[in-house]
Write a protein that holds these residues in place. Sequence first.
Motif, PDB file in Angstrom:
ATOM      1  N   HIS A  18       0.864  -1.171   0.000  1.00 53.44           N
ATOM      2  CA  HIS A  18       0.000   0.000   0.000  1.00 53.44           C
ATOM      3  C   HIS A  18       0.903   1.223   0.000  1.00 53.44           C
ATOM      4  O   HIS A  18       1.903   1.249   0.699  1.00 53.44           O
ATOM      5  N   TRP A  19       0.568   2.221  -0.800  1.00 54.83           N
ATOM      6  CA  TRP A  19       1.378   3.438  -0.859  1.00 54.83           C
ATOM      7  C   TRP A  19       0.489   4.669  -0.752  1.00 54.83           C
ATOM      8  O   TRP A  19      -0.698   4.626  -1.068  1.00 54.83           O
ATOM      9  N   THR A  20       1.083   5.761  -0.275  1.00 59.81           N
ATOM     10  CA  THR A  20       0.441   7.073  -0.245  1.00 59.81           C
ATOM     11  C   THR A  20       1.487   8.103  -0.632  1.00 59.81           C
ATOM     12  O   THR A  20       2.688   7.904  -0.416  1.00 59.81           O
ATOM     13  N   GLY A  21       1.039   9.205  -1.210  1.00 60.51           N
ATOM     14  CA  GLY A  21       1.970  10.260  -1.592  1.00 60.51           C
ATOM     15  C   GLY A  21       1.245  11.422  -2.238  1.00 60.51           C
ATOM     16  O   GLY A  21       0.013  11.438  -2.329  1.00 60.51           O
ATOM     17  N   ASN A  22       2.005  12.395  -2.669  1.00 61.43           N
ATOM     18  CA  ASN A  22       1.468  13.570  -3.350  1.00 61.43           C
ATOM     19  C   ASN A  22       1.833  13.523  -4.823  1.00 61.43           C
ATOM     20  O   ASN A  22       2.997  13.338  -5.170  1.00 61.43           O
ATOM     21  N   VAL A  23       0.833  13.681  -5.669  1.00 62.93           N
ATOM     22  CA  VAL A  23       1.028  13.715  -7.112  1.00 62.93           C
ATOM     23  C   VAL A  23       0.441  15.032  -7.602  1.00 62.93           C
ATOM     24  O   VAL A  23      -0.765  15.273  -7.455  1.00 62.93           O
ATOM     25  N   GLU A  24       1.309  15.883  -8.131  1.00 62.52           N
ATOM     26  CA  GLU A  24       0.888  17.207  -8.602  1.00 62.52           C
ATOM     27  C   GLU A  24       0.098  17.948  -7.526  1.00 62.52           C
ATOM     28  O   GLU A  24      -0.935  18.560  -7.784  1.00 62.52           O
ATOM     29  N   GLY A  25       0.569  17.851  -6.261  1.00 59.12           N
ATOM     30  CA  GLY A  25      -0.046  18.560  -5.159  1.00 59.12           C
ATOM     31  C   GLY A  25      -1.293  17.917  -4.579  1.00 59.12           C
ATOM     32  O   GLY A  25      -1.893  18.473  -3.664  1.00 59.12           O
ATOM     33  N   LYS A  26      -1.704  16.780  -5.071  1.00 58.93           N
ATOM     34  CA  LYS A  26      -2.898  16.099  -4.564  1.00 58.93           C
ATOM     35  C   LYS A  26      -2.500  14.779  -3.921  1.00 58.93           C
ATOM     36  O   LYS A  26      -1.666  14.041  -4.450  1.00 58.93           O
ATOM     37  N   ARG A  27      -3.110  14.499  -2.777  1.00 60.10           N
ATOM     38  CA  ARG A  27      -2.824  13.249  -2.075  1.00 60.10           C
ATOM     39  C   ARG A  27      -3.425  12.073  -2.853  1.00 60.10           C
ATOM     40  O   ARG A  27      -4.593  12.076  -3.217  1.00 60.10           O
TER      41      ARG A  27
END
Length: 59
Positions: A18-27
Amino acid sequence: MNWIALGETVAVCIYQFHWTGNVEGKRKEGSGRGTNVFRQSDDSWKVVHEHLSIPTYVK
């Protein structure tokens, strides 16, 4: 993590991730399955193959 093959010089495992992060400023977040193949070389284990996949659903 589930080790599906263990030998003196080769090992294979499968696992869920499972991963989480910010892509182009969106979670963003996601999950999937992984497979790793390891080989022992010069007294250390090295990853020689990795495959990551995400589930696909038919609606």
